[in-house]
Design an enzyme around this catalytic site. Structure first.
Site, PDB file in Angstrom:
ATOM      1  N   GLU A   1       0.850  -1.201   0.000  1.00 46.93           N
ATOM      2  CA  GLU A   1       0.000   0.000   0.000  1.00 46.93           C
ATOM      3  C   GLU A   1       0.883   1.247   0.000  1.00 46.93           C
ATOM      4  O   GLU A   1       0.915   2.017   0.964  1.00 46.93           O
ATOM      5  CB  GLU A   1      -0.979  -0.059   1.170  1.00 46.93           C
TER       6      GLU A   1
ATOM      7  N   HIS B   1     -16.537 -11.442   7.275  1.00 37.88           N
ATOM      8  CA  HIS B   1     -15.227 -10.785   7.371  1.00 37.88           C
ATOM      9  C   HIS B   1     -14.378 -11.462   8.437  1.00 37.88           C
ATOM     10  O   HIS B   1     -14.860 -11.694   9.550  1.00 37.88           O
ATOM     11  CB  HIS B   1     -15.421  -9.297   7.730  1.00 37.88           C
TER      12      HIS B   1
ATOM     13  N   GLU C   1     -11.010 -10.400   9.944  1.00 40.12           N
ATOM     14  CA  GLU C   1      -9.799  -9.599  10.176  1.00 40.12           C
ATOM     15  C   GLU C   1      -8.969 -10.354  11.207  1.00 40.12           C
ATOM     16  O   GLU C   1      -9.461 -10.677  12.286  1.00 40.12           O
ATOM     17  CB  GLU C   1     -10.160  -8.196  10.682  1.00 40.12           C
TER      18      GLU C   1
ATOM     19  N   HIS D   1      -7.408  -9.122   1.960  1.00 42.91           N
ATOM     20  CA  HIS D   1      -6.772  -7.802   2.091  1.00 42.91           C
ATOM     21  C   HIS D   1      -5.428  -7.972   2.793  1.00 42.91           C
ATOM     22  O   HIS D   1      -5.207  -8.954   3.489  1.00 42.91           O
ATOM     23  CB  HIS D   1      -7.692  -6.839   2.836  1.00 42.91           C
ATOM     24  N   GLU D   2      -4.529  -7.000   2.574  1.00 41.37           N
ATOM     25  CA  GLU D   2      -3.131  -7.145   3.013  1.00 41.37           C
ATOM     26  C   GLU D   2      -2.638  -8.536   2.598  1.00 41.37           C
ATOM     27  O   GLU D   2      -2.168  -9.320   3.430  1.00 41.37           O
ATOM     28  CB  GLU D   2      -2.977  -6.933   4.532  1.00 41.37           C
TER      29      GLU D   2
ATOM     30  N   GLU E   1      -6.526  -7.261  -2.202  1.00 44.20           N
ATOM     31  CA  GLU E   1      -6.210  -5.832  -2.187  1.00 44.20           C
ATOM     32  C   GLU E   1      -4.789  -5.721  -2.749  1.00 44.20           C
ATOM     33  O   GLU E   1      -4.573  -5.910  -3.945  1.00 44.20           O
ATOM     34  CB  GLU E   1      -6.342  -5.317  -0.761  1.00 44.20           C
TER      35      GLU E   1
ATOM     36  N   GLU F   1      -9.874   2.967   0.542  1.00 44.11           N
ATOM     37  CA  GLU F   1      -9.808   3.361   1.955  1.00 44.11           C
ATOM     38  C   GLU F   1      -8.842   4.528   2.192  1.00 44.11           C
ATOM     39  O   GLU F   1      -9.091   5.365   3.053  1.00 44.11           O
ATOM     40  CB  GLU F   1      -9.393   2.160   2.815  1.00 44.11           C
TER      41      GLU F   1
HETATM   42  C1  NOJ Z   1      -7.815  -3.045   5.943  1.00 40.68           C
HETATM   43  C2  NOJ Z   1      -8.686  -3.471   4.797  1.00 40.68           C
HETATM   44  O1  NOJ Z   1      -8.078  -3.150   3.587  1.00 40.68           O
HETATM   45  C3  NOJ Z   1     -10.016  -2.778   4.947  1.00 40.68           C
HETATM   46  O2  NOJ Z   1     -10.854  -3.061   3.848  1.00 40.68           O
HETATM   47  C4  NOJ Z   1     -10.652  -3.203   6.247  1.00 40.68           C
HETATM   48  O3  NOJ Z   1     -11.830  -2.469   6.437  1.00 40.68           O
HETATM   49  C5  NOJ Z   1      -9.721  -2.941   7.432  1.00 40.68           C
HETATM   50  N1  NOJ Z   1      -8.410  -3.447   7.196  1.00 40.68           N
HETATM   51  C6  NOJ Z   1     -10.254  -3.598   8.695  1.00 40.68           C
HETATM   52  O4  NOJ Z   1     -10.247  -4.981   8.545  1.00 40.68           O
HETATM   53 CA    CA Z   2      -5.731  -2.350   3.356  1.00 38.45          CA
END
Ligand code: NOJ
Ligand code: CA
Length: 682
Positions: free
Chosen positions: A168, A383, A385, A452-453, A471, A477
Site C-alpha cells: 500500500e 469478514h 480480520e 486484504h493485506e 487488495e 480506503e
Molecule cells: C484493511 C482493509 O483493507 C479494509 O478493507 C478493512 O476495512 C480494514 N483493514 C479492517 O479490517
Molecule cells: Ca488495506
C-alpha cells in the site's frame, strides 16, 4: 547499437562453444528469443526482442547453506517442445484463453551432485522461466536467489518500492536508471518504445521476489556487453532468521516472468501469467460466482462508525444497519453484502488481536441477519480480520470455516492489518503458505476468498478459482484518512498491480468530498491523523463509475454509504453492471496517463475510460462490438464544466444508438472518466 548486438551473438557463441545443443527458445511468432548460457560453470540467460538486446547476459541460480547450487554446472541434456492449447476459466476478465508457447528444458549437473533443470517458455507476449532443483540431502535452506535482470536500455518505469510487509505504497514514475528497488509487477517502457513488466507466476511455498538494483558499469566487460548498466537482482522476503526459503530437496521455484509488448494495452491483455499456472484443482466449481456487493464498511473508514461499540451510535454492524444494507442490495439487484465489525475482538485490534471468528458482537443478531439475507436472496459476505495474528487464526481456522459453511456462507473477506506473528513478514514463505492454506481450506467448504493485506497476485486464481480477488495496493480506503490516491493512481494500477490479477479496490464513492458527513456527531479521527472531512477522493464522479469497469474484480463493490446512492441517477450504472465478465480488452492507454477498457458479460458490453490529472479527448472506435448489431448506449460522462478539483460532481447521462462502425468522442475532465453500457436493441 548494431555493434552491441553483434557482440552479444559473438559473446554467447563463445560462452556456448562447449555446448553443442541449442540453448535458445523463440516465441511462436519469432520476435522474442530467450537463450541460456554456461559461463565457467555458472548459468545465465539473455532475451532479444525484434533482433535487439532486451535483457543482456544475466546470472541465474540459487544459493543455500549446505549445497553448491549456483556454480560448477555442466550441461546434461536439452529438450525442446511446442505447446498450443485453449482453455476456459470459471470467471475472469476473459473466460476463453490461449496458451501458445515454445519451451526449452535444459538440465545441468554440478560437482556437488546438484541437478538443475531450467525450464524456459517463450510466448508472443513475453517469457517465463523457473528453477527445478534436485539437491542431495533431505531439505534445503535457500539463502539467496541470484536471478538478475540486466536491462539493455534505459526508459521510464512505474512501480512501488520493495517492501516485505506492504504493497500500500504510492506508485513512482521514475527513469529506470533511478530505481533503487521495486516490487513487482515492475513495469517499464524502454527508450526505444518496448513495454515490459517483470513479475512472477504461481508463487507457492516460497517467498515473494522483489528487485534490488546492483552496480554494473554500462558498456562492456571483458567478455560480454552489460547493456545500460541498469541491473536488478531478485531479493526474496526472508524468515526472521535470515533464511529465504525452506524447501524439500526436490523443488521448483515460482516462474520468473517478463511480459513484453509493443503497446501498453498489450501488457493488460496478456494471459501469460495465467498460462504459467496449473489448471483448476477444484472439481466442482459451480458454486464459484462473481458478484457485486455493498457493505457496512465505508462508514468505519470515514470515522462516523466503528468496528465495535466504542460509544453510543458508533458501531456500524448493528442488526438494524445490516437489515438496511440487505434491503438496499435486494432492491437494486446487487448480489452480496459485506459486514465488517460483526464479530468479537475488535476492541483489541492493534494490541492483543484476539478476534473470535464464531462469536458475533453483542449488538449484532447474526442469526437474524443471515436468515434475513437468505430470505432476500442476498449473499452474506463474512469478514475475518486477523490483525496479523496467524497463530490465533490458524488455531480457529477449521472451526471458523465450518461455522461459516454451516451458515450457508460462500464468501469471506480476510484481512491482515497488523504485524505478523513471530516476527514474520507479510510476504515471506511463512505467509505465502498461510494464504494458500486458507484458500485450500476454504475451497473444501465451497467458500470464496477476497484477501486484504495479501500476498501479491501471481495467477493462482487459475488453479484455485475460489481466490477471487485481493487488495495489495492502495485502495479506496486511503481516500478516507490520508491525502488520498493521486489522480494518476487508477491509470497506473491496470498496468502494474492488476497485471497479477484482480484487485478489490472498492470503487464508487459518490459523496466525493464527504459533504454528507459534515456535522455528523459520530465523526472521529481514527487513522493517520486526518479527519475524513479534511480528505476527499481525487477524481470526478464519472471516474468513480468508470473505475467499476477499469479496475476489474470478480467481487466488485459499490463502497459508498447506501444513502449516497439512494435516488442517484448515476447508480443505474452499477445496477446494470455485471461482475461476471466473459470477455475483456484494453483498447488504448498509456501507463500513468489514461486507459480505455471494454468488457462483455452475456450480450451486454461495458466501456470504462479514466484519465490522470490531465483532461483529454479520446476518439474511441466501437469496433469491439459485433458487426451488424445495434446497441442502445447509455453514456455516463463528465459534465462540460467538470474538474476533479473544483467541480467533481458535474456529470451527464446521455443515450444513443450505436453500431460497431461508430466512433465515440470521449471528453474526460481532469481526473475524470467515462462509463458506457451497451445493450443490444432487439
Ligand atoms: C484493511 C482493509 O483493507 C479494509 O478493507 C478493512 O476495512 C480494514 N483493514 C479492517 O479490517
Ligand atoms: Ca488495506
Amino acid at each position: 547499437m548494431k555493434k552491441i548486438v553483434l557482440f552479444v551473438v559473438v559473446c554467447l557463441s563463445a560462452i556456448c562453444a562447449s555446448c553443442k545443443q541449442d540453448l535458445t527458445v523463440n516465441s511462436p511468432d519469432g520476435t522474442i528469443k530467450a537463450a541460456l548460457y554456461v559461463d565457467g560453470g555458472r548459468l545465465g540467460y539473455t532475451v532479444i526482442v525484434d533482433g535487439k538486446d532486451f535483457v543482456t547476459p544475466s546470472a541465474l541460480g540459487l544459493q543455500s547453506k549446505r549445497n553448491v547450487m549456483d556454480k560448477d554446472f555442466k550441461l546434461m541434456g536439452v529438450k525442446h517442445s511446442s505447446h498450443s492449447e485453449e482453455w476456459t476459466s470459471q470467471w475472469g476478465e476473459n473466460k476463453q484463453h490461449k496458451d501458445v508457447h515454445n519451451e526449452l528444458e535444459a538440465t545441468f549437473k554440478n560437482t556437488d551432485g546438484v541437478v538443475l533443470t531450467l525450464r524456459v517458455r517463450a510466448f508472443d507476449d513475453g517469457i517465463g522461466f523457473r528453477y527445478e532443483y534436485k539437491v542431495p540431502g533431505d531439505s534445503v535452506k535457500v539463502t539467496d536467489e541470484l536471478t538478475e535482470f540486466r536491462l539493455a536500455e534505459n526508459g521510464t518505469s512505474w512501480s512501488i518500492p520493495a517492501n516485505f510487509n506492504t504493497y500500500e505504497l504510492e506508485y513512482r514514475t521514475l527513469p529506470l536508471a533511478d530505481v533503487a528497488d521495486a516490487n513487482t509487477p515492475f513495469t517499464f517502457k524502454t527508450d526505444s518504445g518496448l513495454y515490459g513488466s517483470i513479475h512472477e507466476a504461481a508463487l507457492y511455498d516460497y517467498p515473494e521476489m522483489t528487485l534490488q538494483r546492483f552496480p554494473v558499469e554500462p558498456g562492456m566487460t571483458s567478455s560480454c556487453p552489460t547493456g545500460s548498466g541498469i541491473s536488478f537482482r531478485a531479493d526474496l522476503a526472508p524468515w526472521p532468521d535470515g533464511v529465504k526459503a525452506r524447501v524439500p530437496s526436490e523443488f521448483h521455484t515460482p516462474w520468473r516472468v517478463i511480459l513484453i509488448s509493443r503497446d501498453a494495452a498489450g501488457l493488460v491483455n496478456s494471459d501469460l501469467i495465467l498460462n504459467l499456472n496449473e489448471p483448476c484443482a477444484i472439481e466442482d466449481v459451480s458454486w464459484i460466482k462473481p458478484q457485486r456487493y455493498v457493505g457496512v464498511w465505508w462508514g468505519m473508514h470515514l470515522g462516523i462508525e466503528a468496528w465495535y461499540d466504542d460509544g453510543p451510535g458508533r458501531h456500524g454492524a448493528t442488526t438494524a444497519n445490516a437489515i438496511k444494507y440487505i434491503d438496499f442490495a435486494a432492491k437494486n439487484g446487487i448480489e452480496g453484502v459485506l459486514f465488517e465489525g460483526w464479530n468479537d475482538g475488535w476492541a483489541s485490534w492493534g494490541s492483543r488481536e484476539d478476534f473470535d471468528f464464531t462469536k458475533p458482537a453483542p449488538d449484532f443478531d447474526f442469526e437474524k441477519v443471515i436468515d434475513y439475507a437468505a430470505s432476500k436472496g442476498i449473499n452474506y459476505i463474512l469478514h475475518h480480520e486477523t490483525g496479523g495474528n496467524i497463530v490465533s487464526y490458524e488455531a480457529q481456522l477449521d472451526k471458523a470455516l465450518d461455522w461459516a459453511a454451516a451458515h450457508g456462507i460462500h464468501s469471506i473477506k480476510t484481512g491482515y492489518a497488523g504485524g505478523i506473528s513471530g516476527g514474520q513478514s507479510h510476504h515471506g514463505q511463512y505467509m505465502v503458505r498461510h494464504y494458500q492454506k486458507v484458500v485450500e481450506e476454504a475451497a473444501k467448504r465451497q467458500i470464496m476468498i477476497d484477501a486484504h493485506e495479501p500476498i501479491k497476485a501471481t495467477g493462482i486464481r487459475r488453479t484455485w478459482p475460489n481466490f477471487m480477488c485481493r487488495e495489495g495496493a492502495r485502495g479506496m480506503e486511503w481516500n478516507a484518512w490520508s491525502e488520498g490516491n493521486r489522480p494518476e493512481h487508477q491509470t497506473i494500477l491496470p498496468f502494474t498491480r492488476l497485471l497479477g490479477g484482480p484487485m478489490d479496490y472498492t470503487p464508487g464513492v459518490f459523496d466525493i468530498q464527504y459533504r454528507n458527513i459534515i456535522g455528523n456527531k459520530n465523526l472521529r479521527m481514527w487513522n493517520n491523523n486526518r479527519l475524513a472531512t479534511e480528505c476527499r477522493c481525487n477524481t470526478t464522479l464519472a471516474k468513480q463509475i468508470a473505475d467499476w469497469v477499469v479496475l476489474y474484480s470478480p467481487m466488485q463493490m459499490a463502497c459508498d454509504l447506501v444513502e449516497n446512492y439512494e435516488g442517484h441517477p448515476a447508480f443505474q450504472f452499477f445496477r446494470d453492471y455485471n461482475a461476471d465478465c466473459d470477455w475483456s480488452r484494453a483498447l488504448a492507454g498509456e501507463v500513468g496517463d489514461y486507459i480505455v477498457v471494454a468488457r462483455r458479460a452475456g450480450e451486454v458490453y461495458f466501456l470504462g475510460a479514466v484519465t490522470d490529472e490531465n483532461a483529454r479527448t479520446l476518439e474511441q472506435p466501437l469496433d469491439f462490438l459485433p458487426a451488424g448489431k445495434t446497441y442502445a448506449a447509455t453514456i455516463y460522462a463528465d459534465g462540460a464544466d467538470a474538474s476533479w478539483e473544483t467541480n467533481p460532481y458535474s456529470y451527464q447521462i446521455t443515450s444513443r444508438e450505436v453500431t460497431s462502425a461508430d466512433t465515440l468522442t470521449l471528453n474526460l475532465a481532469t481526473s475524470g472518466g467515462c462509463a458506457i453500457v451497451f445493450k443490444p436493441v432487439k
